[in-house]
Design a protein around this motif. Structure first.
Motif, mmCIF file in Angstrom:
data_model
loop_
_atom_site.group_PDB
_atom_site.id
_atom_site.type_symbol
_atom_site.label_atom_id
_atom_site.label_comp_id
_atom_site.label_asym_id
_atom_site.label_seq_id
_atom_site.Cartn_x
_atom_site.Cartn_y
_atom_site.Cartn_z
ATOM 1 N N ILE A 282 -4.274 -5.840 -3.647
ATOM 2 C CA ILE A 282 -3.677 -4.998 -4.543
ATOM 3 C C ILE A 282 -4.286 -3.679 -4.255
ATOM 4 C CG2 ILE A 282 -3.351 -4.439 -6.989
ATOM 5 C CD1 ILE A 282 -3.286 -7.151 -7.778
ATOM 6 N N MET A 283 -5.414 -3.473 -4.115
ATOM 7 C CA MET A 283 -6.046 -2.202 -3.804
ATOM 8 C C MET A 283 -5.737 -1.636 -2.621
ATOM 9 S SD MET A 283 -10.274 -2.335 -4.978
ATOM 10 C CE MET A 283 -10.615 -3.997 -4.341
ATOM 11 N N LEU A 284 -5.809 -2.293 -1.409
ATOM 12 C CA LEU A 284 -5.020 -2.019 -0.377
ATOM 13 C C LEU A 284 -3.621 -1.308 -0.482
ATOM 14 C CD1 LEU A 284 -6.195 -4.286 2.455
ATOM 15 C CD2 LEU A 284 -6.688 -2.088 2.178
ATOM 16 N N SER A 285 -2.909 -1.998 -1.216
ATOM 17 C CA SER A 285 -1.335 -1.892 -1.476
ATOM 18 C C SER A 285 -1.342 -0.590 -2.336
ATOM 19 C CB SER A 285 -0.727 -3.102 -2.335
ATOM 20 O OG SER A 285 0.625 -2.749 -2.440
ATOM 21 N N GLU A 286 -2.143 -0.393 -3.478
ATOM 22 C CA GLU A 286 -2.204 0.918 -3.890
ATOM 23 C C GLU A 286 -2.388 1.951 -3.250
ATOM 24 O OE1 GLU A 286 -3.542 -0.653 -8.444
ATOM 25 O OE2 GLU A 286 -5.172 0.056 -6.968
ATOM 26 N N ILE A 287 -3.417 2.104 -2.066
ATOM 27 C CA ILE A 287 -3.592 3.150 -1.256
ATOM 28 C C ILE A 287 -2.482 3.626 -0.497
ATOM 29 C CG2 ILE A 287 -5.035 3.905 0.583
ATOM 30 C CD1 ILE A 287 -7.259 2.143 -0.365
ATOM 31 N N GLY A 288 -1.800 2.271 0.166
ATOM 32 C CA GLY A 288 -0.477 2.695 0.907
ATOM 33 C C GLY A 288 0.608 3.172 0.024
ATOM 34 N N SER A 289 0.732 2.756 -1.465
ATOM 35 C CA SER A 289 1.974 3.189 -2.136
ATOM 36 C C SER A 289 1.605 4.557 -2.719
ATOM 37 C CB SER A 289 1.879 2.266 -3.405
ATOM 38 O OG SER A 289 2.990 2.793 -4.247
ATOM 39 N N LYS A 290 0.288 4.835 -3.047
ATOM 40 C CA LYS A 290 -0.137 6.495 -3.301
ATOM 41 C C LYS A 290 0.202 7.200 -1.995
ATOM 42 C CE LYS A 290 -3.545 8.985 -6.047
ATOM 43 N NZ LYS A 290 -4.728 8.761 -6.830
ATOM 44 N N ALA A 291 -0.054 6.996 -0.720
ATOM 45 C CA ALA A 291 0.096 7.736 0.361
ATOM 46 C C ALA A 291 1.392 8.206 0.448
ATOM 47 C CB ALA A 291 -0.461 7.181 1.421
ATOM 48 N N LEU A 292 2.488 7.127 -0.138
ATOM 49 C CA LEU A 292 3.983 7.615 0.082
ATOM 50 C C LEU A 292 4.390 8.232 -1.256
ATOM 51 C CD1 LEU A 292 4.999 3.934 1.007
ATOM 52 C CD2 LEU A 292 4.869 6.030 2.647
ATOM 53 N N SER A 293 3.514 8.684 -2.256
ATOM 54 C CA SER A 293 4.116 9.675 -3.076
ATOM 55 C C SER A 293 4.340 11.092 -2.779
ATOM 56 C CB SER A 293 2.791 9.647 -4.237
ATOM 57 O OG SER A 293 1.854 10.364 -3.629
ATOM 58 N N PRO A 294 5.398 11.657 -3.512
ATOM 59 C CA PRO A 294 5.887 13.321 -2.916
ATOM 60 C C PRO A 294 4.773 14.119 -2.712
ATOM 61 C CG PRO A 294 7.294 12.222 -4.537
ATOM 62 C CD PRO A 294 6.158 11.099 -4.560
ATOM 63 N N GLY A 295 3.680 14.071 -3.765
ATOM 64 C CA GLY A 295 2.579 14.867 -3.676
ATOM 65 C C GLY A 295 1.771 14.881 -2.373
ATOM 66 N N MET A 343 2.234 -12.026 -0.787
ATOM 67 C CA MET A 343 3.184 -11.018 -0.304
ATOM 68 C C MET A 343 3.755 -9.906 -1.238
ATOM 69 S SD MET A 343 3.835 -11.901 3.102
ATOM 70 C CE MET A 343 3.479 -13.054 4.092
ATOM 71 N N GLN A 344 3.857 -10.229 -2.302
ATOM 72 C CA GLN A 344 4.279 -9.354 -3.323
ATOM 73 C C GLN A 344 3.035 -8.353 -3.690
ATOM 74 O OE1 GLN A 344 6.878 -7.900 -4.982
ATOM 75 N NE2 GLN A 344 8.186 -9.493 -4.022
ATOM 76 N N ASP A 345 1.842 -8.883 -3.632
ATOM 77 C CA ASP A 345 0.686 -8.039 -3.824
ATOM 78 C C ASP A 345 0.400 -7.073 -2.843
ATOM 79 O OD1 ASP A 345 0.031 -9.317 -6.495
ATOM 80 O OD2 ASP A 345 -1.382 -10.723 -5.390
ATOM 81 N N GLY A 346 0.750 -7.479 -1.527
ATOM 82 C CA GLY A 346 0.527 -6.775 -0.320
ATOM 83 C C GLY A 346 1.488 -5.762 0.129
ATOM 84 N N PHE A 347 2.599 -6.005 -0.075
ATOM 85 C CA PHE A 347 3.864 -5.429 0.371
ATOM 86 C C PHE A 347 4.841 -4.790 -0.593
ATOM 87 C CE2 PHE A 347 2.656 -8.293 4.004
ATOM 88 C CZ PHE A 347 2.204 -7.194 5.004
ATOM 89 N N GLY A 348 4.991 -5.595 -1.615
ATOM 90 C CA GLY A 348 5.898 -5.189 -2.680
ATOM 91 C C GLY A 348 6.022 -3.611 -3.105
ATOM 92 N N SER A 349 4.886 -3.073 -3.632
ATOM 93 C CA SER A 349 4.990 -1.735 -3.962
ATOM 94 C C SER A 349 5.237 -0.581 -3.022
ATOM 95 C CB SER A 349 3.737 -1.244 -4.695
ATOM 96 O OG SER A 349 2.663 -1.613 -3.751
ATOM 97 N N ILE A 350 4.592 -1.214 -1.667
ATOM 98 C CA ILE A 350 4.978 -0.277 -0.532
ATOM 99 C C ILE A 350 6.250 -0.315 -0.045
ATOM 100 C CG2 ILE A 350 4.370 0.185 2.129
ATOM 101 C CD1 ILE A 350 1.362 -0.871 1.430
#
Length: 418
Positions: A282-295, A343-350
């Protein structure tokens, strides 16, 4: 149980104040050793080294260590705040457990305490002329240690809190926790399948609202054997339980087993990765998801994280169907990890946040295609279903035809025909 005691000691050793206390204790050991070995010093040597030379060294140590400790603490706080705001707030706890930082700070504080205690003792009749020589040699050893630690601290600061360092730390922690879990599937107990709890089992209710941080399975097994009971752990590690919700279900054993089970299911306010492989994902996924934010708009970081998640999940083996594992704790039943959840923990949010960026989805589909060739059928099936979800998100979000064609060309043949 000895394994439970070792785990508790290990958890305690990852706290800063513990290392500070231990190294400060070593400072007093050094002061006592100087007094003990003083009579072994030859008479002529005590005339060469006087108290004035030792006092100057101790003054330098006490003055410099106070400044260095204050500076190092300010650096640590700023690095932790930066990593929390840039990557994920959960990374803060990972950095707090950094043993190098803790050892460096503890050494600085221990050297400061050593110098203060030595200055105080030199003003008393405690040390004679020969003891001053041994104290002088001990002080030189402390100075060498300080120089070594400062050099180590400088090298450590070069990467501390950076994206590469933070993601690598989380990945290593995830691989470690997965390895431990795979070496002992279901914590060494039986697989608790849906509907596997006996109807007559009594629930063990949570006394407060918190996360299940750790389960000491060795002590639970010993308690169940002693009181002739069985423990069904239907609240897995990492679950957030509310007060009054069941932590486990027990059969037999009476009140004594209830108390033992409650003592060996550790609850806490924050989720940890000690026995929880999903939390690191989940922590890795959060980093990837945050990197995709518009800011931020950093798809390269998301692509790097996708590769790391693929490596972590690739180390997983199904706890139910992967061979026959030895049941070390025959009185425990534990909920196994679910490949679909991983799979959802790792890839879902990205997949959700990167649905409109074709390069991110292409990288994800390639990683998922590799996981579809995983020898574990549960991972392969979960990867295939995640590929379908990512492709569907891309089809809905990408409006540029050439980008959509590139995405379709990367997708598995079975999904392209849908």
């Amino acid at each position: 149980m000895f394994p439970t005691l070792l785990r508790k000691i290990h958890r305690l050793s990852r706290r800063l104040w513990v290392r500070v206390a231990l190294i400060s204790g070593l400072a007093f050991v050094a002061l006592g050793a100087a007094k003990l070995f003083g009579p072994m010093i030859p008479d002529g040597l005590s005339e060469v080294i006087g108290a004035d030379a030792l006092n100057r060294l101790l003054d330098i140590i006490s003055t410099s260590m106070l400044a260095v400790t204050t500076f190092s603490l300010s650096v640590m706080v700023s690095v932790h705040q930066s990593a929390s705001s840039k990557w994920t707030p959960r990374a803060h706890r990972m950095l707090l457990a950094d043993t190098t930082t803790q050892t460096v700070l503890a050494t600085f504080v221990g050297a400061y305490i050593y110098s203060l205690a030595a200055i105080i003792l030199l003003s008393t009749p405690y040390y004679g002329e020969k003891e001053i020589v041994t104290l002088y040699l001990a002080t030189l050893a402390v100075l060498v240690l300080i120089v070594f630690v400062i050099l180590r601290w400088i090298l450590h600061l070069q990467a501390l809190g950076s994206l590469v360092d933070t993601t690598a730390r989380i990945e290593r922690e995830a691989l470690r926790s997965f390895k431990v879990r795979m070496e002992r599937p279901c914590l060494g107990g039986h697989v608790l399948e849906p509907g596997g709890i006996p109807a007559h089992a009594r629930p063990l209710l949570a006394e407060r609202t918190a996360y299940v941080q750790a389960i000491y399975e060795e002590s639970l097994q010993a308690a169940a054997e002693e009181h002739d009971g069985r423990v069904y752990l239907d609240a897995p590690i990492g679950r957030f339980v509310h007060r009054g919700e069941p932590l486990a279900h027990l059969v037999g054993g009476g009140e004594a087993l209830d108390q033992a089970a409650r003592a060996n299911i550790h609850l806490g306010e924050l989720r940890t990765s000690e026995q929880d492989p999903r939390f690191s994902l989940i922590m890795l996924s959060e980093i990837g998801s945050k990197a995709l934010s518009p800011g931020i708009n950093d798809p390269g970081t998301a692509i790097d994280v996708i590769g790391r998640i693929g490596r972590v999940i690739g180390s997983y083996r199904d706890e139910i169907g992967h061979g026959v594992h030895e049941t070390l704790h025959d009185r425990l039943w534990v909920v196994p990890l679910d490949a679909a959840d991983l799979m959802q923990d790792g890839f879902g949010s990205i997949a959700r946040d990167g649905a409109g960026q074709v390069e991110v989805l292409i990288s994800m589909l390639k990683t998922l295609a590799a996981l579809e060739r995983h020898p574990d059928p549960t991972i392969a099936d979960a990867a295939h279903r995640m590929s379908a979800e990512a492709l569907a998100r891309g089809r809905a979000a990408i409006g540029f035809a050439p980008d959509l064609e590139r995405l379709e060309a990367t997708a598995p043949e079975a999904l392209r025909q849908r």
